[in-house]
Design a protein around this motif. Structure first.
Motif, PDB file in Angstrom:
ATOM      1  N   GLU A 168       0.815  -1.215   0.000  1.00  0.00           N
ATOM      2  CA  GLU A 168       0.000   0.000   0.000  1.00  0.00           C
ATOM      3  C   GLU A 168       0.847   1.263   0.000  1.00  0.00           C
ATOM      4  O   GLU A 168       0.516   2.252   0.678  1.00  0.00           O
ATOM      5  CB  GLU A 168      -0.966   0.013   1.189  1.00  0.00           C
ATOM      6  N   ALA A 169       1.937   1.264  -0.750  1.00  0.00           N
ATOM      7  CA  ALA A 169       2.783   2.452  -0.827  1.00  0.00           C
ATOM      8  C   ALA A 169       3.394   2.553  -2.215  1.00  0.00           C
ATOM      9  O   ALA A 169       3.628   1.541  -2.881  1.00  0.00           O
ATOM     10  CB  ALA A 169       3.878   2.419   0.238  1.00  0.00           C
ATOM     11  N   VAL A 170       3.624   3.780  -2.651  1.00  0.00           N
ATOM     12  CA  VAL A 170       4.318   4.034  -3.899  1.00  0.00           C
ATOM     13  C   VAL A 170       5.563   4.861  -3.607  1.00  0.00           C
ATOM     14  O   VAL A 170       5.671   5.513  -2.568  1.00  0.00           O
ATOM     15  CB  VAL A 170       3.424   4.783  -4.908  1.00  0.00           C
ATOM     16  N   ARG A 171       6.476   4.822  -4.549  1.00  0.00           N
ATOM     17  CA  ARG A 171       7.707   5.600  -4.426  1.00  0.00           C
ATOM     18  C   ARG A 171       7.587   6.843  -5.295  1.00  0.00           C
ATOM     19  O   ARG A 171       7.109   6.777  -6.439  1.00  0.00           O
ATOM     20  CB  ARG A 171       8.900   4.758  -4.866  1.00  0.00           C
ATOM     21  N   VAL A 172       8.008   7.973  -4.744  1.00  0.00           N
ATOM     22  CA  VAL A 172       7.974   9.239  -5.476  1.00  0.00           C
ATOM     23  C   VAL A 172       9.388   9.817  -5.502  1.00  0.00           C
ATOM     24  O   VAL A 172       9.944  10.152  -4.456  1.00  0.00           O
ATOM     25  CB  VAL A 172       7.002  10.246  -4.838  1.00  0.00           C
ATOM     26  N   ASP A 173       9.953   9.907  -6.690  1.00  0.00           N
ATOM     27  CA  ASP A 173      11.267  10.513  -6.876  1.00  0.00           C
ATOM     28  C   ASP A 173      11.109  11.873  -7.540  1.00  0.00           C
ATOM     29  O   ASP A 173      10.116  12.126  -8.238  1.00  0.00           O
ATOM     30  CB  ASP A 173      12.144   9.624  -7.765  1.00  0.00           C
ATOM     31  N   GLY A 174      12.112  12.733  -7.348  1.00  0.00           N
ATOM     32  CA  GLY A 174      12.081  14.031  -8.000  1.00  0.00           C
ATOM     33  C   GLY A 174      12.796  15.085  -7.192  1.00  0.00           C
ATOM     34  O   GLY A 174      13.188  14.842  -6.038  1.00  0.00           O
ATOM     35  N   PRO A 175      12.962  16.272  -7.784  1.00  0.00           N
ATOM     36  CA  PRO A 175      13.796  17.299  -7.152  1.00  0.00           C
ATOM     37  C   PRO A 175      13.099  18.130  -6.077  1.00  0.00           C
ATOM     38  O   PRO A 175      13.761  18.893  -5.383  1.00  0.00           O
ATOM     39  CB  PRO A 175      14.171  18.189  -8.344  1.00  0.00           C
ATOM     40  N   ASP A 176      11.777  18.024  -5.945  1.00  0.00           N
ATOM     41  CA  ASP A 176      11.065  18.917  -5.027  1.00  0.00           C
ATOM     42  C   ASP A 176      10.239  18.110  -4.030  1.00  0.00           C
ATOM     43  O   ASP A 176       9.003  18.155  -4.034  1.00  0.00           O
ATOM     44  CB  ASP A 176      10.161  19.868  -5.824  1.00  0.00           C
ATOM     45  N   SER A 177      10.928  17.389  -3.163  1.00  0.00           N
ATOM     46  CA  SER A 177      10.227  16.503  -2.233  1.00  0.00           C
ATOM     47  C   SER A 177       9.313  17.279  -1.286  1.00  0.00           C
ATOM     48  O   SER A 177       8.273  16.769  -0.858  1.00  0.00           O
ATOM     49  CB  SER A 177      11.226  15.672  -1.433  1.00  0.00           C
ATOM     50  N   ALA A 178       9.661  18.520  -0.956  1.00  0.00           N
ATOM     51  CA  ALA A 178       8.812  19.314  -0.063  1.00  0.00           C
ATOM     52  C   ALA A 178       7.458  19.573  -0.722  1.00  0.00           C
ATOM     53  O   ALA A 178       6.411  19.465  -0.073  1.00  0.00           O
ATOM     54  CB  ALA A 178       9.497  20.626   0.297  1.00  0.00           C
ATOM     55  N   ALA A 179       7.453  19.929  -2.006  1.00  0.00           N
ATOM     56  CA  ALA A 179       6.196  20.183  -2.720  1.00  0.00           C
ATOM     57  C   ALA A 179       5.398  18.894  -2.866  1.00  0.00           C
ATOM     58  O   ALA A 179       4.169  18.899  -2.727  1.00  0.00           O
ATOM     59  CB  ALA A 179       6.477  20.789  -4.092  1.00  0.00           C
ATOM     60  N   TYR A 180       6.087  17.777  -3.124  1.00  0.00           N
ATOM     61  CA  TYR A 180       5.384  16.498  -3.268  1.00  0.00           C
ATOM     62  C   TYR A 180       4.724  16.102  -1.945  1.00  0.00           C
ATOM     63  O   TYR A 180       3.576  15.649  -1.924  1.00  0.00           O
ATOM     64  CB  TYR A 180       6.351  15.397  -3.709  1.00  0.00           C
ATOM     65  N   THR A 181       5.466  16.280  -0.865  1.00  0.00           N
ATOM     66  CA  THR A 181       4.925  15.949   0.455  1.00  0.00           C
ATOM     67  C   THR A 181       3.694  16.793   0.762  1.00  0.00           C
ATOM     68  O   THR A 181       2.667  16.276   1.223  1.00  0.00           O
ATOM     69  CB  THR A 181       5.994  16.186   1.541  1.00  0.00           C
ATOM     70  N   ARG A 182       3.789  18.076   0.483  1.00  0.00           N
ATOM     71  CA  ARG A 182       2.674  18.983   0.768  1.00  0.00           C
ATOM     72  C   ARG A 182       1.440  18.595  -0.051  1.00  0.00           C
ATOM     73  O   ARG A 182       0.325  18.499   0.488  1.00  0.00           O
ATOM     74  CB  ARG A 182       3.088  20.420   0.452  1.00  0.00           C
ATOM     75  N   ALA A 183       1.623  18.337  -1.334  1.00  0.00           N
ATOM     76  CA  ALA A 183       0.485  17.990  -2.199  1.00  0.00           C
ATOM     77  C   ALA A 183      -0.147  16.669  -1.777  1.00  0.00           C
ATOM     78  O   ALA A 183      -1.381  16.544  -1.713  1.00  0.00           O
ATOM     79  CB  ALA A 183       0.945  17.917  -3.652  1.00  0.00           C
ATOM     80  N   LEU A 184       0.675  15.684  -1.490  1.00  0.00           N
ATOM     81  CA  LEU A 184       0.147  14.371  -1.113  1.00  0.00           C
ATOM     82  C   LEU A 184      -0.572  14.418   0.229  1.00  0.00           C
ATOM     83  O   LEU A 184      -1.653  13.838   0.385  1.00  0.00           O
ATOM     84  CB  LEU A 184       1.284  13.349  -1.079  1.00  0.00           C
ATOM     85  N   GLU A 185       0.024  15.091   1.208  1.00  0.00           N
ATOM     86  CA  GLU A 185      -0.602  15.144   2.529  1.00  0.00           C
ATOM     87  C   GLU A 185      -1.896  15.954   2.498  1.00  0.00           C
ATOM     88  O   GLU A 185      -2.864  15.609   3.180  1.00  0.00           O
ATOM     89  CB  GLU A 185       0.393  15.695   3.547  1.00  0.00           C
ATOM     90  N   GLN A 186      -1.944  17.004   1.684  1.00  0.00           N
ATOM     91  CA  GLN A 186      -3.198  17.749   1.543  1.00  0.00           C
ATOM     92  C   GLN A 186      -4.267  16.893   0.863  1.00  0.00           C
ATOM     93  O   GLN A 186      -5.462  17.101   1.078  1.00  0.00           O
ATOM     94  CB  GLN A 186      -2.956  19.024   0.731  1.00  0.00           C
ATOM     95  N   ALA A 187      -3.838  15.908   0.062  1.00  0.00           N
ATOM     96  CA  ALA A 187      -4.772  15.018  -0.634  1.00  0.00           C
ATOM     97  C   ALA A 187      -5.150  13.804   0.207  1.00  0.00           C
ATOM     98  O   ALA A 187      -5.871  12.931  -0.273  1.00  0.00           O
ATOM     99  CB  ALA A 187      -4.164  14.558  -1.946  1.00  0.00           C
ATOM    100  N   GLY A 188      -4.662  13.732   1.445  1.00  0.00           N
ATOM    101  CA  GLY A 188      -5.050  12.639   2.319  1.00  0.00           C
ATOM    102  C   GLY A 188      -4.081  11.474   2.354  1.00  0.00           C
ATOM    103  O   GLY A 188      -4.445  10.388   2.813  1.00  0.00           O
ATOM    104  N   TRP A 189      -2.858  11.695   1.889  1.00  0.00           N
ATOM    105  CA  TRP A 189      -1.839  10.645   1.917  1.00  0.00           C
ATOM    106  C   TRP A 189      -0.867  10.926   3.049  1.00  0.00           C
ATOM    107  O   TRP A 189      -0.755  12.054   3.531  1.00  0.00           O
ATOM    108  CB  TRP A 189      -1.087  10.598   0.595  1.00  0.00           C
TER     109      TRP A 189
END
Length: 211
Positions: A168-189
């Motif tokens: 039940e987990a996916v991997r997210v790679d990329g240069p802006d982990s702070a933005a990814y974290t913010r978007a995912l957590e706001q979406a309920g992840w």
């Protein structure tokens, strides 16, 4: 079953209770499903409707297909595929580090907004408490697409979403982990940061929040 159920009937089947098969939906759709042998109407009040064995098989088949979050476009010279697919970063042309391109493409941005609104409606209909703040069952069975949609709807750039060894987990790679974290957590992840020692880079693990 004499014919393929309509789009509205398929939505009712898709959103049936995973354990009991209890159906919720417009009376005409429920009646049509009964006529097709996909549902049964309980003889006692309040006369609820439940999936039959054939209905459960249809639901399993629908769950294995891409979710059509937005209606297919009207046929024309520039018609695109009607089934929405969020961009995971693994598509052709993603080598420039900006897989989504939605910031420059108004049409894509509209499609993403419509898809996200459709997903929120699915949460409202299928979550027992009708919460839109928490991921629904479809997202848990389509992790890569669901996480990619959350990122694309959050206007993130340069990400790559892929399967992980964690349940039940996916991997997210990329240069802006702070933005990814913010978007995912706001979406309920929920997310956690990790280091890939072999690649010498950091990545996130993201999973749908349950509470």
């Amino acid at each position: 079953m004499t014919r393929e159920p309509s789009a509205s009937q398929r939505r009712v089947v898709r959103t049936a209770d995973p354990e009991s098969g209890l159906l919720q939906g417009p009376a005409p759709a429920l009646a049509a499903l009964v006529a097709q042998g996909l549902a049964v109407r309980h003889p006692r009040p309040p006369h609820r409707h439940y999936l039959t064995a054939a209905g459960r098989r249809l639901r399993d088949r629908l769950d294995s297909e891409p979710l059509q979050l937005v209606p297919p476009p009207v046929p024309g010279p520039a018609t695109a595929i009607g089934v929405f697919r969020a961009r995971t970063g693994m598509e052709d042309g993603a080598a420039d580090g900006s897989p989504d391109g939605s910031a420059e493409d108004p049409q894509r941005a509209r499609e993403v907004r419509s898809a996200w609104d459709g997903l929120l409606e699915m949460r409202r209909v299928t979550n027992p408490d009708r919460s839109v703040e928490r991921p629904c069952g479809w997202e848990r069975t389509h992790l890569t697409q669901a996480a990619a949609l959350a990122l694309e709807a959050g206007r993130c750039r340069g990400y790559l979403v892929s399967e992980s060894a964690q349940p039940e987990a996916v991997r997210v790679d990329g240069p802006d982990s702070a933005a990814y974290t913010r978007a995912l957590e706001q979406a309920g992840w929920q997310t956690s940061a990790h280091a890939d020692r072999r690649a010498g880079s950091a990545y996130l693990l993201a999973s749908p929040r349950r509470k």
